[in-house]
Scaffold this motif. Structure first.
Motif, PDB file in Angstrom:
ATOM      1  N   THR A  49       0.830  -1.204   0.000  1.00 55.81           N
ATOM      2  CA  THR A  49       0.000   0.000   0.000  1.00 55.81           C
ATOM      3  C   THR A  49       0.867   1.257   0.000  1.00 55.81           C
ATOM      4  O   THR A  49       0.573   2.229  -0.697  1.00 55.81           O
ATOM      5  CB  THR A  49      -0.935  -0.010   1.225  1.00 55.81           C
ATOM      6  N   GLU A  87      -7.463   0.439  -1.094  1.00 59.73           N
ATOM      7  CA  GLU A  87      -7.712  -0.677  -0.181  1.00 59.73           C
ATOM      8  C   GLU A  87      -8.951  -0.308   0.644  1.00 59.73           C
ATOM      9  O   GLU A  87      -9.048   0.805   1.134  1.00 59.73           O
ATOM     10  CB  GLU A  87      -6.474  -0.760   0.716  1.00 59.73           C
ATOM     11  N   ASP A 162      -5.551  -1.688  -5.226  1.00 55.22           N
ATOM     12  CA  ASP A 162      -4.982  -2.189  -3.973  1.00 55.22           C
ATOM     13  C   ASP A 162      -5.942  -3.229  -3.407  1.00 55.22           C
ATOM     14  O   ASP A 162      -7.034  -2.890  -2.966  1.00 55.22           O
ATOM     15  CB  ASP A 162      -4.776  -1.029  -2.993  1.00 55.22           C
ATOM     16  N   GLU A 163      -5.540  -4.467  -3.446  1.00 55.42           N
ATOM     17  CA  GLU A 163      -6.345  -5.572  -2.945  1.00 55.42           C
ATOM     18  C   GLU A 163      -7.747  -5.600  -3.537  1.00 55.42           C
ATOM     19  O   GLU A 163      -8.742  -5.508  -2.800  1.00 55.42           O
ATOM     20  CB  GLU A 163      -6.455  -5.495  -1.420  1.00 55.42           C
TER      21      GLU A 163
HETATM   22 MG   LIG Z   1      -2.090  -2.860   2.027  1.00 53.92          MG
END
Ligand SMILES: [Mg+2]
Ligand SMILES: Nc1ncnc2c1ncn2[C@@H]1O[C@H](COP(=O)(O)OP(=O)(O)OP(=O)(O)O)[C@@H](O)[C@H]1O
Lengths: 324, 255
Positions: A49, A87, A162-163
């Protein structure tokens, strides 16, 4: 051409209540080539991140360089060509889905009927319905989809996610994967972080593995297949230990537990010979496993480098059972 | 321009949909209506009281709402990370701040306009007289709120909502008194005192220039040039303080 180039990124954070800083990125470098899906894999706290935030200008690196489309990151024209899914995306609870996407569209300079049509399109793409309900009533997985919708709204050339798979149900994952692969097939570049290996493995063209703030390895799908061609595992029983004496050139290793032998055959081509030797000496074969190292294995090996020599088995491994 | 407008629009919408604004409105309404019950006085005096209370309510609730609403405005988006989805778009941080500020101002001006409407209705229904001075006073209150809004935005770019609130209210109180303080110090204070109050006088917004309530209630004469000067002063002060806000916000990292 690389769409995204990250060079020697370093970043430290100050500890709370003290002046000491702790470096969490120790010189991260990698690049994403136009038209590929690049996975960014690493355990919790590895710095995924942080790296992504630096790329997007939300954090400043201590040193190092980020280039997007060959230009310095942070230029406004560059940001128009990027879509970002944070995220755990948080969206404005007081807005409805349509209002939120309109807001996002306006900020990227879209408007009017073009924007309306595009909003309908992305809502359909991510599998949501255009409802009037406020976003605060949405579930985590639905919010993840809203996040994807806003990221692809302006049809960006580079997607940074992000994810993206967190919080999605199995169907949602498949949908996410299909959307990303579809975008890749249209020539877009996709860079996403994850720690869910099967997701990464099934769709990435390349994967960079980050560990404790350093890229430890970048592997392509081709690399994995090439490694996979080399070895075969066998478990045999009931043959005298001497029978393997002639096979030294064929075996990488052999271990015994009781009357069972664990053999690592160097090449697929050698399997026939080894099988014959085992049968001729009266043994039987319990198992033959084609050693196709999964990404998970590469990943775990990198993570547990002290165990680098030992093999870690995974369910993803391609098992070939031969029953007797 | 469109980007600023959409940020402002979103901020405004958010303020409207939250309860803060309606609560402030309700409060102002109750205050004004209560003057009916509390003042069994002659017609003329009653109108004065309505005007007095109404203008005070508009001014103080305006500032209070600006502080309460504004202090969480930026912080909430940073804290909840909604700002990630904004600042990664082709929008500059200056545009973002100005958009936020404009949204705040629009929301509060709307609230003050509604309260002014209520006050006007009450004055007219009591056969009172609406003088230009009343509107001048409302305009002054508006300028004051606009300046305080910028102050709030300034603090909110680097501290928490609570501290933003405290600092802003502190500035409001001192800004309302800075002129008096300076005069007081010049008459009775020592050198150091004079210096401090002098510096404060120029640093803090001089909010007294926006206070025309006395003139309105007693229907005194006010000068157009004063209004103009007050407007220019407000514009200058806001620009400067928003510029400093931007200088801080520009360097800011989002964890
Ligand atoms: Mg992360
Ligand atoms: N604001 C911060 N202050 C101090 N340390 C931080 C801060 N943000 C991140 N870190 C540290 O930096 C390291 C990397 O964090 P980062 O969030 O980038 O990890 P990640 O790879 O995204 O992990 P995850 O898979 O859990 O999301 C962690 O050790 C974390 O403790």
């Amino acid at each position: 051409m690389d769409v995204l180039r990250v060079e020697d990124l370093r970043k430290s954070f100050r500890h709370d209540m003290s002046l000491r800083r702790r470096e969490v990125l120790h010189g991260v470098s990698f690049e994403a080539i136009a038209g590929e899906i690049l996975g960014f894999l690493g355990p919790n706290g590895a710095g995924k991140t942080t790296t992504i935030k630096i790329i997007l200008g939300l954090l400043r690196a201590d040193s190092g360089d980020v280039r997007l489309f060959g230009r310095p990151a942070g230029e406004r024209a560059v940001r128009a060509r990027i879509g970002f899914l944070p995220e755990n995306p948080y969206v404005f609870p007081h807005l409805s889905l349509i209002e939120f996407l309109e807001f996002c569209g306006h900020m990227t300079g879209m408007r009017g009927t073009v924007l309306r049509a595009r909003i309908e399109e992305v809502i359909w793409m991510v599998g949501l319905e255009s409802s009037r309900a406020r976003l605060k009533t949405y579930s985590k997985g639905q919010l993840q989809r809203v996040g994807l919708a806003q990221a692809i709204l302006h049809d960006p050339e580079l997607l940074i996610l992000d994810e993206p798979f967190s919080g999605l149900d199995p169907l949602g994952r498949i949908k996410m994967r299909d959307i990303l692969v579809g975008l890749r097939n249209q020539g877009k570049t996709i860079f996403f972080s994850s720690h869910i290996l099967p997701d990464v493995e099934t769709m990435c063209d390349r994967t960079c593995i980050i560990r404790e703030g350093l890229i430890v390895r970048c592997v392509g799908i081709d690399d994995l297949i090439r490694i996979g061609e080399s070895r075969v595992e066998m478990i045999v029983r009931g043959c005298p230990p001497e029978c393997f004496d002639t096979l030294d050139d064929y075996l990488e290793s052999k271990n015994s537990t009781g009357d069972e032998f664990f053999l690592l055959v160097k090449k697929q081509d050698y399997v026939r010979t080894v099988v014959q030797v085992v049968y001729n000496s009266g043994g039987e074969i319990l198992k033959i496993v084609n050693q196709h190292p999964s990404l998970e294995e590469v990943f775990l090996n990198e993570m547990l480098s002290e165990f680098k020599q030992s093999r870690v088995k995974t369910p993803e491994e391609e098992h070939t059972f031969i029953g007797f | 321009m469109m980007r600023i407008a959409s940020i402002a629009h979103n901020t405004f919408r958010e303020s409207i949909r939250e309860r803060m604004l309606s609560i402030a409105l309700l409060f102002g309404f109750i205050l004004m209506v209560s003057t009916y019950a509390l003042s069994p006085l002659a017609v003329g005096a009653k109108q004065k009281i309505i005007m007095d209370v109404g203008l005070a309510a508009i001014s103080i609730l305006g500032v209070l709402t600006a502080v309460l609403l504004g202090s969480t405005l930026v912080h909430k988006e940073v804290d909840k990370k909604a700002i990630f989805m904004i600042l990664t778009r082709p929008i500059s941080r200056l545009e973002y701040l100005i958009g936020k500020y404009c949204g705040l101002v629009i929301a509060i001006v709307t609230m003050m306009a509604v309260m002014t409407g209520v006050m006007v209705v009450m004055i007219l229904s009591g056969r009172g007289q609406l003088t230009p001075a009343v509107f001048a006073a409302v305009y002054g209150a508006l300028l004051e709120t606009v300046v305080m809004g910028a102050v709030v935005i300034f603090f909110s770019t680097f501290t928490t909502p609570i501290l933003t609130m405290l600092f802003s209210l502190g500035i409001f109180v001192m800004g309302s008194l800075s002129n008096d303080l300076r005069i007081f110090a010049q008459r009775y204070g020592g050198e150091a005192m004079k210096l401090v109050t002098g510096v404060l006088y120029y640093l803090l917004p001089n909010l007294q220039v926006f206070n025309l309530r006395h003139e309105a209630v007693h229907d005194l004469h006010f000068r157009g040039i004063d209004l103009l000067n007050a407007s220019l002063y407000a514009a200058l002060y806001c620009s400067v303080i928003l510029f400093f806000s931007y200088m801080i916000f520009r360097r800011r990292e989002f964890l």
